[in-house]
Design a protein around this motif. Structure first.
Motif, PDB file in Angstrom:
ATOM      1  N   ASP A 106       0.827  -1.204   0.000  1.00  0.00           N
ATOM      2  CA  ASP A 106       0.000   0.000   0.000  1.00  0.00           C
ATOM      3  C   ASP A 106       0.861   1.253   0.000  1.00  0.00           C
ATOM      4  O   ASP A 106       0.594   2.220  -0.724  1.00  0.00           O
ATOM      5  CB  ASP A 106      -0.909   0.034   1.240  1.00  0.00           C
ATOM      6  CG  ASP A 106      -1.924  -1.077   1.264  1.00  0.00           C
ATOM      7  OD1 ASP A 106      -2.315  -1.553   0.181  1.00  0.00           O
ATOM      8  OD2 ASP A 106      -2.342  -1.476   2.372  1.00  0.00           O
ATOM      9  N   LEU A 107       1.894   1.254   0.830  1.00  0.00           N
ATOM     10  CA  LEU A 107       2.790   2.403   0.905  1.00  0.00           C
ATOM     11  C   LEU A 107       3.460   2.668  -0.433  1.00  0.00           C
ATOM     12  O   LEU A 107       3.625   3.818  -0.845  1.00  0.00           O
ATOM     13  CB  LEU A 107       3.864   2.162   1.972  1.00  0.00           C
ATOM     14  CG  LEU A 107       3.570   2.646   3.389  1.00  0.00           C
ATOM     15  CD1 LEU A 107       4.652   2.157   4.340  1.00  0.00           C
ATOM     16  CD2 LEU A 107       3.465   4.166   3.435  1.00  0.00           C
ATOM     17  N   SER A 108       3.846   1.600  -1.105  1.00  0.00           N
ATOM     18  CA  SER A 108       4.477   1.746  -2.413  1.00  0.00           C
ATOM     19  C   SER A 108       3.526   2.420  -3.401  1.00  0.00           C
ATOM     20  O   SER A 108       3.907   3.339  -4.133  1.00  0.00           O
ATOM     21  CB  SER A 108       4.919   0.380  -2.939  1.00  0.00           C
ATOM     22  OG  SER A 108       5.476   0.486  -4.224  1.00  0.00           O
ATOM     23  N   ARG A 109       2.267   1.996  -3.381  1.00  0.00           N
ATOM     24  CA  ARG A 109       1.286   2.586  -4.292  1.00  0.00           C
ATOM     25  C   ARG A 109       1.000   4.043  -3.938  1.00  0.00           C
ATOM     26  O   ARG A 109       0.876   4.902  -4.813  1.00  0.00           O
ATOM     27  CB  ARG A 109      -0.019   1.772  -4.266  1.00  0.00           C
ATOM     28  CG  ARG A 109       0.063   0.460  -5.038  1.00  0.00           C
ATOM     29  CD  ARG A 109      -1.304  -0.176  -5.154  1.00  0.00           C
ATOM     30  NE  ARG A 109      -1.805  -0.653  -3.866  1.00  0.00           N
ATOM     31  CZ  ARG A 109      -1.575  -1.862  -3.376  1.00  0.00           C
ATOM     32  NH1 ARG A 109      -0.844  -2.731  -4.065  1.00  0.00           N
ATOM     33  NH2 ARG A 109      -2.081  -2.222  -2.209  1.00  0.00           N
ATOM     34  N   GLU A 110       0.887   4.336  -2.648  1.00  0.00           N
ATOM     35  CA  GLU A 110       0.531   5.687  -2.217  1.00  0.00           C
ATOM     36  C   GLU A 110       1.654   6.689  -2.477  1.00  0.00           C
ATOM     37  O   GLU A 110       1.401   7.841  -2.803  1.00  0.00           O
ATOM     38  CB  GLU A 110       0.187   5.693  -0.721  1.00  0.00           C
ATOM     39  CG  GLU A 110      -1.133   5.039  -0.387  1.00  0.00           C
ATOM     40  CD  GLU A 110      -2.319   5.821  -0.911  1.00  0.00           C
ATOM     41  OE1 GLU A 110      -2.227   7.068  -1.006  1.00  0.00           O
ATOM     42  OE2 GLU A 110      -3.341   5.200  -1.250  1.00  0.00           O
ATOM     43  N   THR A 111       2.892   6.263  -2.296  1.00  0.00           N
ATOM     44  CA  THR A 111       4.019   7.189  -2.406  1.00  0.00           C
ATOM     45  C   THR A 111       4.657   7.215  -3.782  1.00  0.00           C
ATOM     46  O   THR A 111       5.375   8.155  -4.116  1.00  0.00           O
ATOM     47  CB  THR A 111       5.105   6.822  -1.386  1.00  0.00           C
ATOM     48  OG1 THR A 111       5.595   5.492  -1.674  1.00  0.00           O
ATOM     49  CG2 THR A 111       4.562   6.877   0.041  1.00  0.00           C
ATOM     50  N   GLY A 112       4.427   6.158  -4.578  1.00  0.00           N
ATOM     51  CA  GLY A 112       5.101   6.056  -5.865  1.00  0.00           C
ATOM     52  C   GLY A 112       6.515   5.523  -5.772  1.00  0.00           C
ATOM     53  O   GLY A 112       7.235   5.486  -6.774  1.00  0.00           O
ATOM     54  N   LEU A 113       6.926   5.115  -4.586  1.00  0.00           N
ATOM     55  CA  LEU A 113       8.250   4.534  -4.396  1.00  0.00           C
ATOM     56  C   LEU A 113       8.206   3.036  -4.692  1.00  0.00           C
ATOM     57  O   LEU A 113       7.169   2.391  -4.534  1.00  0.00           O
ATOM     58  CB  LEU A 113       8.727   4.767  -2.964  1.00  0.00           C
ATOM     59  CG  LEU A 113       8.851   6.233  -2.528  1.00  0.00           C
ATOM     60  CD1 LEU A 113       9.126   6.310  -1.033  1.00  0.00           C
ATOM     61  CD2 LEU A 113       9.942   6.941  -3.310  1.00  0.00           C
ATOM     62  N   THR A 114       9.337   2.489  -5.101  1.00  0.00           N
ATOM     63  CA  THR A 114       9.386   1.062  -5.406  1.00  0.00           C
ATOM     64  C   THR A 114       9.219   0.244  -4.132  1.00  0.00           C
ATOM     65  O   THR A 114       9.489   0.724  -3.026  1.00  0.00           O
ATOM     66  CB  THR A 114      10.710   0.681  -6.067  1.00  0.00           C
ATOM     67  OG1 THR A 114      11.770   0.822  -5.108  1.00  0.00           O
ATOM     68  CG2 THR A 114      10.988   1.544  -7.293  1.00  0.00           C
ATOM     69  N   ARG A 115       8.806  -0.992  -4.301  1.00  0.00           N
ATOM     70  CA  ARG A 115       8.631  -1.857  -3.123  1.00  0.00           C
ATOM     71  C   ARG A 115       9.949  -2.114  -2.421  1.00  0.00           C
ATOM     72  O   ARG A 115       9.986  -2.222  -1.191  1.00  0.00           O
ATOM     73  CB  ARG A 115       7.978  -3.175  -3.556  1.00  0.00           C
ATOM     74  CG  ARG A 115       6.537  -3.001  -4.013  1.00  0.00           C
ATOM     75  CD  ARG A 115       5.799  -4.325  -4.022  1.00  0.00           C
ATOM     76  NE  ARG A 115       4.420  -4.170  -4.476  1.00  0.00           N
ATOM     77  CZ  ARG A 115       3.490  -5.098  -4.319  1.00  0.00           C
ATOM     78  NH1 ARG A 115       3.787  -6.246  -3.732  1.00  0.00           N
ATOM     79  NH2 ARG A 115       2.257  -4.886  -4.749  1.00  0.00           N
ATOM     80  N   VAL A 116      11.037  -2.186  -3.192  1.00  0.00           N
ATOM     81  CA  VAL A 116      12.352  -2.394  -2.579  1.00  0.00           C
ATOM     82  C   VAL A 116      12.716  -1.197  -1.710  1.00  0.00           C
ATOM     83  O   VAL A 116      13.198  -1.342  -0.576  1.00  0.00           O
ATOM     84  CB  VAL A 116      13.422  -2.629  -3.666  1.00  0.00           C
ATOM     85  CG1 VAL A 116      14.818  -2.644  -3.041  1.00  0.00           C
ATOM     86  CG2 VAL A 116      13.154  -3.939  -4.394  1.00  0.00           C
ATOM     87  N   THR A 117      12.474   0.009  -2.235  1.00  0.00           N
ATOM     88  CA  THR A 117      12.771   1.222  -1.464  1.00  0.00           C
ATOM     89  C   THR A 117      11.907   1.289  -0.214  1.00  0.00           C
ATOM     90  O   THR A 117      12.399   1.616   0.877  1.00  0.00           O
ATOM     91  CB  THR A 117      12.535   2.468  -2.334  1.00  0.00           C
ATOM     92  OG1 THR A 117      13.422   2.430  -3.454  1.00  0.00           O
ATOM     93  CG2 THR A 117      12.782   3.744  -1.546  1.00  0.00           C
ATOM     94  N   ILE A 118      10.633   0.970  -0.356  1.00  0.00           N
ATOM     95  CA  ILE A 118       9.729   0.992   0.795  1.00  0.00           C
ATOM     96  C   ILE A 118      10.181  -0.018   1.846  1.00  0.00           C
ATOM     97  O   ILE A 118      10.228   0.285   3.052  1.00  0.00           O
ATOM     98  CB  ILE A 118       8.276   0.703   0.362  1.00  0.00           C
ATOM     99  CG1 ILE A 118       7.687   1.914  -0.354  1.00  0.00           C
ATOM    100  CG2 ILE A 118       7.405   0.317   1.560  1.00  0.00           C
ATOM    101  CD1 ILE A 118       7.488   3.133   0.531  1.00  0.00           C
ATOM    102  N   SER A 119      10.522  -1.196   1.419  1.00  0.00           N
ATOM    103  CA  SER A 119      10.962  -2.225   2.360  1.00  0.00           C
ATOM    104  C   SER A 119      12.183  -1.766   3.142  1.00  0.00           C
ATOM    105  O   SER A 119      12.277  -1.933   4.365  1.00  0.00           O
ATOM    106  CB  SER A 119      11.259  -3.524   1.605  1.00  0.00           C
ATOM    107  OG  SER A 119      11.679  -4.524   2.505  1.00  0.00           O
ATOM    108  N   ASP A 120      13.117  -1.133   2.439  1.00  0.00           N
ATOM    109  CA  ASP A 120      14.333  -0.640   3.066  1.00  0.00           C
ATOM    110  C   ASP A 120      14.024   0.483   4.051  1.00  0.00           C
ATOM    111  O   ASP A 120      14.517   0.492   5.188  1.00  0.00           O
ATOM    112  CB  ASP A 120      15.288  -0.160   1.971  1.00  0.00           C
ATOM    113  CG  ASP A 120      16.658   0.214   2.502  1.00  0.00           C
ATOM    114  OD1 ASP A 120      17.047  -0.310   3.555  1.00  0.00           O
ATOM    115  OD2 ASP A 120      17.345   1.033   1.858  1.00  0.00           O
ATOM    116  N   LEU A 121      13.197   1.433   3.630  1.00  0.00           N
ATOM    117  CA  LEU A 121      12.866   2.556   4.496  1.00  0.00           C
ATOM    118  C   LEU A 121      12.087   2.122   5.723  1.00  0.00           C
ATOM    119  O   LEU A 121      12.337   2.587   6.843  1.00  0.00           O
ATOM    120  CB  LEU A 121      12.052   3.595   3.713  1.00  0.00           C
ATOM    121  CG  LEU A 121      12.808   4.435   2.687  1.00  0.00           C
ATOM    122  CD1 LEU A 121      11.831   5.244   1.841  1.00  0.00           C
ATOM    123  CD2 LEU A 121      13.805   5.362   3.368  1.00  0.00           C
TER     124      LEU A 121
END
Length: 396
Positions: free
Chosen positions: A64-79
């Motif tokens: 969900d965060l990836s979709r809302e922010t436009g960031l990749t899932r890899v970036t979201i997972s790391d953050l």
């Protein structure tokens, strides 16, 4: 974070974590991050973007965060992993399964993991402090009588120490709303009621307390509270009426501070050419002399019941005269009043609206709205919390 120009969705600014001053609410800055940013600033900005999304939308999965922010899932997972390690985000369990596949793990801001201390120095009889959650809810409150001028700093330090002890969680920072003109480093350029001129209140408190401290004018703190917790839009003027009269302004989501940090100092604008009461500054007919709580209350006390509405309407008309050029110049659609509801709501607010509409371009400003804040006396405390949230986490 830098004070260069920002447009929502195409920011070129650093995160408050990388700027060194921790001041996400200073002039020239859009408060809320809305999208990705240039690579050289990406890490800190995107970290704040994740926190901002969770702050306003609540728990969601990493997908969900990836979709809302436009960031990749890899970036979201790391953050998210980094923010969990830092104690700002927590896993909240799994989402109820609605189909085949492994249920998603929800994450959210760890709203109980930290506290904020807010202090309001704008009262005419006392200083008020509180411990607040990251959602702006007050969980502990303290009040101390207004001290002598020489004892103000020591009183604030002691009040803050007591509140930190009452927090029962790590304190993210301390926010202070104070009367006076305050620069972007927390230096009080002038605060006659306290006898301050060029006094580094922020530095003094930070050295004494050993925690991040942010200091701002009380009306500028109040408008941040209205923006974050009161549902105000990106273009709003908040008028704070108490011992004096001041205002805080957001335009296009940016706090307006002015080149000399005196934006919003409307109390000593002369309203009308018909004379009026003598102001404490020595001029005749200042808005503050018509509208401040002590002066307005004194006139009402001397008047008959039949004259009460007329006195309130007159004060509201003076406020409208002072605000009309601001509304016209900045195309504002919303004015929020903060102060005693028994004085400001009703005839005074109605006269303000009528005056604004009569003195601005009807085609564009007939819909201007004047309303009371719903945050009552806690507005500066909650604004102080927003200062800390914005400065430390990039959240507002």
């Amino acid at each position: 974070m830098s004070a260069s120009e920002v447009q929502r969705g195409s920011s070129t600014l650093e995160s408050p974590h990388t700027s060194g001053n921790g001041r996400a609410f200073t002039a020239g800055r859009t408060l809320r991050h809305g999208a990705k940013v240039l690579p050289e600033h990406a890490r800190g900005h995107n970290r704040s973007l994740v926190l901002q999304t969770l702050f306003h939308q609540g728990s969601m999965s990493r997908a969900d965060l990836s979709r809302e922010t436009g960031l990749t899932r890899v970036t979201i997972s790391d953050l998210v992993a980094e923010l969990i390690a830092d104690g700002f985000v927590a896993e909240m369990g799994v989402r109820e399964a609605s189909g085949p596949g492994k249920p998603a793990i929800l994450v959210d801001l760890d709203r109980s993991g930290h506290r904020i201390v807010g202090i309001d120095l704008s009262g005419s009889e006392s200083f008020i402090g509180a411990v607040l959650t990251l959602d702006g809810d007050i969980v502990a409150r303290r009040e101390v009588p207004l001290p002598a001028a020489d004892d103000v700093v020591s009183t604030v330090v002691e009040l803050a120490r007591v509140l930190v002890e009452d927090s029962h969680a790590p304190v993210l920072g301390i926010g202070v709303g104070t009367p006076g003109v305050v620069d972007d480093r927390g230096v009080i350029l002038t605060a006659p009621n306290f006898g301050w001129a060029g006094f580094d209140l922020e530095g003094a408190l930070q050295n004494a307390l050993g925690l991040p401290v942010l200091v701002a004018n009380d009306a500028n703190a109040a408008v941040l509270a209205e923006y974050t917790f009161g549902g105000a839009g990106d273009d709003v003027l908040l008028v704070k009426v108490g011992r004096g009269v001041g205002s805080g302004l957001l335009a296009a989501g940016q706090p307006m501070r002015g080149s000399r940090f005196a934006a919003g100092e409307i109390g000593h604008v002369t309203v009308g050419t018909d004379g009026g009461p003598v102001c404490v500054c020595g001029k005749v007919g200042c808005l503050e002399a018509w509208l401040s709580v002590p002066s307005l209350s004194a006139r009402l006390a001397e008047a008959s019941a039949a004259d009460r509405d007329g006195i309130l309407r007159d004060a509201g008309e003076r406020l409208g005269i002072a605000l009309a050029p601001v509304v016209g110049a900045l195309d504002l659609s919303e004015i929020v009043l903060s102060g005693p509801i028994e004085l400001l709501d009703g005839p005074l607010a109605e006269a303000t609206v009528e005056t604004l509409r009569a003195r601005t371009l009807a085609q564009f400003h007939d819909s201007v709205r004047v309303r009371m804040t719903e945050q009552g006396q806690d507005i500066v405390l909650r604004g102080a919390a927003v200062m800390v949230l914005s400065g430390q986490l990039g959240v507002s």
